[in-house]
Every structure is written in structure tokens, then in C-alpha cells.
Design an enzyme around this catalytic site. Structure first.
Site, short mmCIF file in Angstrom:
data_model
loop_
_atom_site.label_atom_id
_atom_site.label_comp_id
_atom_site.label_asym_id
_atom_site.label_seq_id
_atom_site.Cartn_x
_atom_site.Cartn_y
_atom_site.Cartn_z
N GLY A 14 46.71 38.91 35.53
CA GLY A 14 45.46 38.67 36.25
C GLY A 14 45.61 38.42 37.73
N SER A 15 46.68 38.92 38.36
CA SER A 15 46.81 38.71 39.81
C SER A 15 45.75 39.49 40.58
CB SER A 15 48.22 39.07 40.29
OG SER A 15 48.44 40.46 40.19
N ASN A 16 45.35 40.66 40.07
CA ASN A 16 44.24 41.40 40.71
C ASN A 16 42.94 40.63 40.53
OD1 ASN A 16 44.92 44.24 41.83
ND2 ASN A 16 46.19 44.03 40.02
N LYS A 67 37.80 50.45 16.36
CA LYS A 67 37.56 50.56 17.81
C LYS A 67 36.07 50.62 18.13
CE LYS A 67 39.28 52.81 22.03
NZ LYS A 67 38.09 52.45 22.76
N LEU A 92 44.22 47.40 29.51
CA LEU A 92 45.04 48.43 28.87
C LEU A 92 44.31 49.21 27.77
CD1 LEU A 92 48.45 46.53 28.73
CD2 LEU A 92 47.71 48.31 30.34
N ASN A 109 38.77 51.27 38.71
CA ASN A 109 40.09 50.93 38.16
C ASN A 109 41.11 50.93 39.28
OD1 ASN A 109 42.12 50.55 36.05
ND2 ASN A 109 42.73 52.66 36.48
N HIS A 111 45.04 51.57 40.06
CA HIS A 111 46.23 52.17 39.44
C HIS A 111 47.39 52.05 40.44
CE1 HIS A 111 48.57 54.76 36.83
NE2 HIS A 111 48.97 55.40 37.92
N ASP A 152 42.65 57.98 34.44
CA ASP A 152 43.03 58.02 35.88
C ASP A 152 42.57 59.31 36.54
OD1 ASP A 152 46.22 56.63 34.91
OD2 ASP A 152 44.34 55.62 35.37
N GLU A 181 47.62 46.61 45.89
CA GLU A 181 46.56 46.59 44.88
C GLU A 181 45.54 45.50 45.15
OE1 GLU A 181 47.85 46.61 40.76
OE2 GLU A 181 49.77 47.41 41.43
C1 GRF Z 1 49.59 45.82 37.46
O1 GRF Z 1 50.81 46.38 37.05
C2 GRF Z 1 48.77 46.88 38.08
O2 GRF Z 1 49.56 47.84 38.69
C3 GRF Z 1 48.05 47.52 36.96
O3 GRF Z 1 48.05 46.60 35.89
C4 GRF Z 1 48.77 45.46 36.26
C5 GRF Z 1 47.78 44.39 36.58
O4 GRF Z 1 48.43 43.28 36.98
N1 GRF Z 1 46.72 47.84 37.37
P1 GRF Z 1 47.59 41.92 37.02
O5 GRF Z 1 47.27 41.59 35.56
O6 GRF Z 1 46.36 42.18 37.83
O7 GRF Z 1 48.52 40.94 37.68
#
Ligand code: GRF
Length: 207
Positions: A14-16, A67, A92, A109, A111, A152, A181
């Protein structure tokens, strides 16, 4: 324009998401994160949402009868919160056509490569960076794109490159790309909430 409602979909660290939470709380995004939805109960991203009083929903696919039931629950979550923008931040699971059609032009999204390189089925996380290095590419980077029914393949919104240095490893490249990102996902969400992203067929124009 009053703030939009965002749903951020996650599966991992979840860093994004954290970058989006920080930007929204600092007023750099004209919108609010109405919900964080994870397809994994153990995603640390859920903890990040809780830390900021954001509703965190864990949808364990094993608890759904298939699903279609899982996808129906996702749709219900979006509708019940009047979501204007869905952000896939390391999510995912594959969204069904029903959702990508209903929210066409409203799902983005992030990527970790320069699409159309090193993307598509099976290209996620470290696998992307490993492939970049094995191929001997000199540049990589990150892409934010609209999500369509493919993997993608949607219209590209923003991209930024990084150099692949001598001796680069998948771990060091991943770390470099992740910084990009975070910048791009915030910028794309902010532009969307300001109504500055124009879709012209497969092309995106930033106003
Ligand atoms: C990262 O590897 C990013 O490249 C991809 O999925 C992962 C997300 O990382 N989109 P985080 O969960 O946001 O840290």
C-alpha cells in the site's frame, strides 16, 4: 467542482495508497478516499487506511461462491459510495468487463514499466523489473493508464522513465520505479479530480 469520491483497490503493502492518502489529506487532490478495498485480508494497505480513519474493506475471494459473486460485491461497494474514480494501486485481481464497461474512463492503474513494454498477463511487481534487466533495457519507468477490458492495454495517462544502471538488480530498480509510481499516481488522481484528463479514443490529452 466538489471533491470526488475515490475507491483505492489494493492487494499488498500500500505504498501507492499511502502517497494518495498523504496527497488527499494535504489538499493536493480535490477528492476524498471513500474506501480502500483489498482482495487480501493480510494486506498492510488496510492498516494504512485504518491509521487514517478511511473505511478499509477486505474481500477474501475464498469467502465468495466464485468470481462472479466477488465481482458483484465489488460493484455493490462502488455503487453504495457513489465512487467517481477507482484507483488500482497494486491490485492483483482482474476486474470483470461489467465493471470496466460501467466505469469506463473512471478506472486508473499504476504499472511499474513503460507500457507497452513489459506488461500484460503475468507482468506484475518484481517480475516486471526482472524481465527489464534480463532483456538488457537501458530505461524503464512507470505508467498510469485507464483500465479497459484488457490487461495493461488502456489509454496511457502519464509516464516517467528511470535509467537502468550497470549492475541494477530487480530490487534496486523496483525501489527507483516505486518513487516514480508514487509521483505519477498522485498526479493522475489530482488531474482527474480537476477534470483535466480528456479521453480522445485511445489517446489521452492533459488539459
Ligand atoms: C508495486 O510493485 C507496483 O509496481 C505495482 O504493485 C505494487 C504496489 O505496491 N503497481 P504498493 O502496494 O502500492 O506498495
Amino acid at each position: 467542482m466538489s471533491g470526488l469520491n475515490l475507491a483505492v483497490l489494493v492487494s499488498g503493502n500500500g505504498s501507492n495508497l499511502q502517497a494518495l492518502i498523504d496527497a488527499a489529506s494535504q489538499g493536493r487532490i480535490n477528492g476524498r478516499i471513500a474506501a480502500v478495498i483489498s482482495d487480501r485480508k493480510d494486506a498492510y494497505a488496510l492498516q494504512r487506511a485504518n491509521n487514517h480513519g478511511i473505511e478499509a474493506i477486505a474481500l477474501d475471494k475464498r469467502e465468495f461462491a466464485g468470481k462472479a459473486a466477488f465481482d458483484a460485491e465489488l460493484s455493490k461497494q462502488f455503487r453504495s459510495r457513489n465512487i467517481d474514480l477507482i484507483v488500482l494501486a497494486g491490485f492483483l485481481s482482474i476486474l470483470p468487463t461489467e465493471i470496466t464497461k460501467e466505469y469506463e474512463g473512471k478506472i486508473i492503474n499504476i504499472h511499474p514499466s513503460l507500457i507497452p513494454a513489459f506488461c500484460g498477463k503475468g507482468f506484475y511487481g518484481e517480475k516486471v523489473h526482472k524481465a527489464v534487466i534480463e532483456h538488457g533495457a537501458k530505461m524503464s519507468g512507470a505508467t498510469v493508464h485507464f483500465v479497459d477490458e484488457g490487461t495493461d492495454t488502456g489509454p496511457i495517462i502519464l509516464q516517467q522513465s528511470v535509467e537502468v544502471a550497470e549492475g541494477e538488480t530487480p530490487e534496486t530498480l523496483a525501489a527507483k520505479v516505486l518513487v516514480i509510481e508514487h509521483q505519477l499516481i498522485v498526479k493522475a488522481a489530482a488531474l482527474f479530480c480537476e477534470g483535466r484528463i480528456l479521453l480522445d479514443g485511445k489517446k489521452v490529452i492533459i488539459l
